[in-house]
Design an enzyme around this catalytic site. Structure first.
Site, PDB file in Angstrom:
ATOM      1  CE1 TYR A  61      -3.901  -1.808  -0.334  1.00 54.79           C
ATOM      2  CE2 TYR A  61      -2.975  -3.249   1.132  1.00 54.79           C
ATOM      3  CZ  TYR A  61      -4.046  -2.943   0.078  1.00 54.79           C
ATOM      4  OH  TYR A  61      -4.953  -3.962  -0.076  1.00 54.79           O
ATOM      5  CG  HIS A 114     -13.841  -1.377  -2.232  1.00 52.39           C
ATOM      6  ND1 HIS A 114     -13.657  -2.094  -3.594  1.00 52.39           N
ATOM      7  CD2 HIS A 114     -14.989  -2.020  -1.785  1.00 52.39           C
ATOM      8  CE1 HIS A 114     -14.744  -2.887  -3.765  1.00 52.39           C
ATOM      9  NE2 HIS A 114     -15.591  -2.903  -2.647  1.00 52.39           N
ATOM     10  CB  CYS A 122      -5.332   3.792  15.371  1.00 50.29           C
ATOM     11  SG  CYS A 122      -4.670   3.044  16.693  1.00 50.29           S
ATOM     12  N   GLY A 181     -16.013   1.596 -15.765  1.00 46.47           N
ATOM     13  CA  GLY A 181     -14.726   0.855 -15.553  1.00 46.47           C
ATOM     14  C   GLY A 181     -14.597  -0.083 -14.415  1.00 46.47           C
ATOM     15  CB  SER A 183     -13.934  -6.400 -14.015  1.00 44.20           C
ATOM     16  OG  SER A 183     -13.994  -6.801 -12.572  1.00 44.20           O
ATOM     17  CG  LEU A 209     -11.115  -1.004 -22.677  1.00 43.60           C
ATOM     18  CD1 LEU A 209     -11.200   0.377 -23.565  1.00 43.60           C
ATOM     19  CD2 LEU A 209      -9.941  -1.383 -22.253  1.00 43.60           C
ATOM     20  CD  GLU A 210     -12.382  -6.374 -21.302  1.00 41.52           C
ATOM     21  OE1 GLU A 210     -11.905  -6.716 -22.442  1.00 41.52           O
ATOM     22  OE2 GLU A 210     -12.255  -6.565 -20.246  1.00 41.52           O
TER      23      GLU A 210
HETATM   24  N1  APR Z   1     -12.332   2.956 -19.795  1.00 36.25           N
HETATM   25  C1  APR Z   1     -13.176   2.085 -19.133  1.00 36.25           C
HETATM   26  N2  APR Z   1     -13.104   0.981 -18.638  1.00 36.25           N
HETATM   27  C2  APR Z   1     -11.640   0.543 -18.691  1.00 36.25           C
HETATM   28  C3  APR Z   1     -10.563   1.242 -19.112  1.00 36.25           C
HETATM   29  C4  APR Z   1     -11.009   2.395 -19.731  1.00 36.25           C
HETATM   30  N3  APR Z   1      -9.940   3.065 -20.028  1.00 36.25           N
HETATM   31  N4  APR Z   1      -9.525   0.463 -18.922  1.00 36.25           N
HETATM   32  C5  APR Z   1     -10.025  -0.849 -18.329  1.00 36.25           C
HETATM   33  N5  APR Z   1     -11.399  -0.754 -18.100  1.00 36.25           N
HETATM   34  C6  APR Z   1     -12.155  -1.647 -17.534  1.00 36.25           C
HETATM   35  C7  APR Z   1     -11.724  -2.995 -17.949  1.00 36.25           C
HETATM   36  O1  APR Z   1     -12.087  -3.693 -19.042  1.00 36.25           O
HETATM   37  C8  APR Z   1     -12.384  -4.205 -16.644  1.00 36.25           C
HETATM   38  O2  APR Z   1     -13.386  -4.343 -16.874  1.00 36.25           O
HETATM   39  O3  APR Z   1     -12.366  -1.569 -16.297  1.00 36.25           O
HETATM   40  C9  APR Z   1     -12.506  -2.685 -15.546  1.00 36.25           C
HETATM   41  C10 APR Z   1     -11.721  -2.838 -14.367  1.00 36.25           C
HETATM   42  O4  APR Z   1     -11.779  -4.169 -13.844  1.00 36.25           O
HETATM   43  P1  APR Z   1     -10.980  -4.619 -12.473  1.00 36.25           P
HETATM   44  O5  APR Z   1      -9.533  -4.498 -12.655  1.00 36.25           O
HETATM   45  O6  APR Z   1     -11.579  -6.027 -12.051  1.00 36.25           O
HETATM   46  O7  APR Z   1     -11.522  -3.613 -11.333  1.00 36.25           O
HETATM   47  P2  APR Z   1     -12.689  -3.314 -10.333  1.00 36.25           P
HETATM   48  O8  APR Z   1     -13.866  -3.637 -10.960  1.00 36.25           O
HETATM   49  O9  APR Z   1     -12.532  -1.810  -9.935  1.00 36.25           O
HETATM   50  O10 APR Z   1     -12.308  -4.103  -9.163  1.00 36.25           O
HETATM   51  C11 APR Z   1     -13.259  -4.150  -7.981  1.00 36.25           C
HETATM   52  O11 APR Z   1     -11.664  -5.486  -7.067  1.00 36.25           O
HETATM   53  O12 APR Z   1      -9.755  -6.302  -6.128  1.00 36.25           O
HETATM   54  C12 APR Z   1     -10.707  -5.470  -5.811  1.00 36.25           C
HETATM   55  O13 APR Z   1     -11.058  -4.051  -4.340  1.00 36.25           O
HETATM   56  C13 APR Z   1     -10.646  -4.019  -5.426  1.00 36.25           C
HETATM   57  O14 APR Z   1     -12.105  -2.241  -5.734  1.00 36.25           O
HETATM   58  C14 APR Z   1     -11.391  -3.489  -6.361  1.00 36.25           C
HETATM   59  C15 APR Z   1     -12.509  -4.242  -6.811  1.00 36.25           C
END
Ligand code: APR
Length: 241
Positions: A61, A114, A122, A181, A183, A209-210
């Site tokens: 961190y 989160h 603390c 953004g 997943s 993104l997808e």
């Molecule tokens: N614009 C839009 N989406 C994007 C971009 C972009 N430029 N780049 C990546 N992405 C998308 C990816 O396609 C993916 O679906 O963002 C998503 C990121 O997914 P994760 O990496 O799983 O992140 P997140 O969903 O925030 O994770 C949730 O998991 O590990 C934990 O606590 C952590 O808060 C986090 C939680």
């Protein structure tokens, strides 16, 4: 484009995930090159990991906190701040992100479900403190002076996300839910789209993104970069309000 309630939005909720900060240079978790490729989340993001090897968890961190000094908000963050400032209604930003790019992009009222890299907590006195340097097991709590006592103010796997009461209220009142953004792998955030539809009034839009894990749950899907798509979406919403 916005269904048959285009003029009636009053309470927008935007859920953001790591993808909104990707164009700023913050690594996501599950994409190619994401943080969970390099680290096992069981080693750095659980209470058990901290109990087993607090130095390693603090280092993980500390590195991420230090990296925040090298990144800047992108057009997706500033577009949401503009929506919050100019929309004729409420705009709640709920983020899974622990960076401060929404705030630095001008947003107010950001719910960090989160936790936040810029804070430590603390374990002795339960105080929460703004913190911008490196924290280790010798760092004394600024309130009770005990050490080791400080931990990252981060919600680890197996822990309860913060602010769930206020989040439930905002989701219940919401008539437009936008997910950006993320997943859709981590609950409860991944279930918010279902929560707002259960109440029955909200239009839902995924900006990613997808297609995410939960893409089919959204009424509308816009796939591409958040930094390109969000400013356009915000323009559309402000024209309607
Ligand atoms: N614009 C839009 N989406 C994007 C971009 C972009 N430029 N780049 C990546 N992405 C998308 C990816 O396609 C993916 O679906 O963002 C998503 C990121 O997914 P994760 O990496 O799983 O992140 P997140 O969903 O925030 O994770 C949730 O998991 O590990 C934990 O606590 C952590 O808060 C986090 C939680």
């Amino acid at each position: 484009m916005f269904g048959d309630k285009v003029t009636s939005y009053k309470n927008i909720v935007v859920l953001t995930g790591a993808g909104i900060s990707a164009e700023s240079g913050v690594r996501t978790f599950r994409d190619n090159g994401g943080l969970w490729e390099e680290h096992r989340l069981e080693d750095v993001a659980t209470p058990e990991a901290f109990a087993r090897d607090p130095d390693m968890v603090q280092r993980f961190y500390n590195q991420r906190r230090a990296q925040l000094n090298t990144v800047e908000p992108n057009p997706a963050h500033t577009a949401l701040a503009r929506l919050q400032a100019e929309f004729d209604g409420t705009v709640t930003i709920i983020t899974q992100n622990v960076d401060d790019l929404h705030e630095r992009g001008g947003a107010e009222d950001v719910i960090h479900m989160h936790g936040e890299l810029g804070k430590v907590r603390c374990r002795a006195c339960a105080g929460v403190f703004a913190f911008h340097g490196d924290c280790d097991q010798d760092t004394k709590c600024p309130a009770c002076a005990r050490a080791p006592a400080l931990r990252p103010h981060i919600v680890w796997f197996g822990e309860m996300p913060f602010h769930m009461d206020v989040i439930a209220d905002r989701l219940e009142a919401c008539d437009l839910f936008i997910s950006v953004g993320t997943s859709g792998n981590v609950y409860p955030a991944a279930g918010f789209v279902t929560n707002v539809q259960a109440v029955g009034r909200a239009h839902t839009i995924e900006v990613n993104l997808e297609p995410s894990e939960g893409a089919s749950l959204f009424a509308e899907r816009r796939h591409g970069k958040a930094g390109d798509l969000l400013p356009l979406l915000v323009d559309e919403l402000l024209r309607l309000s």
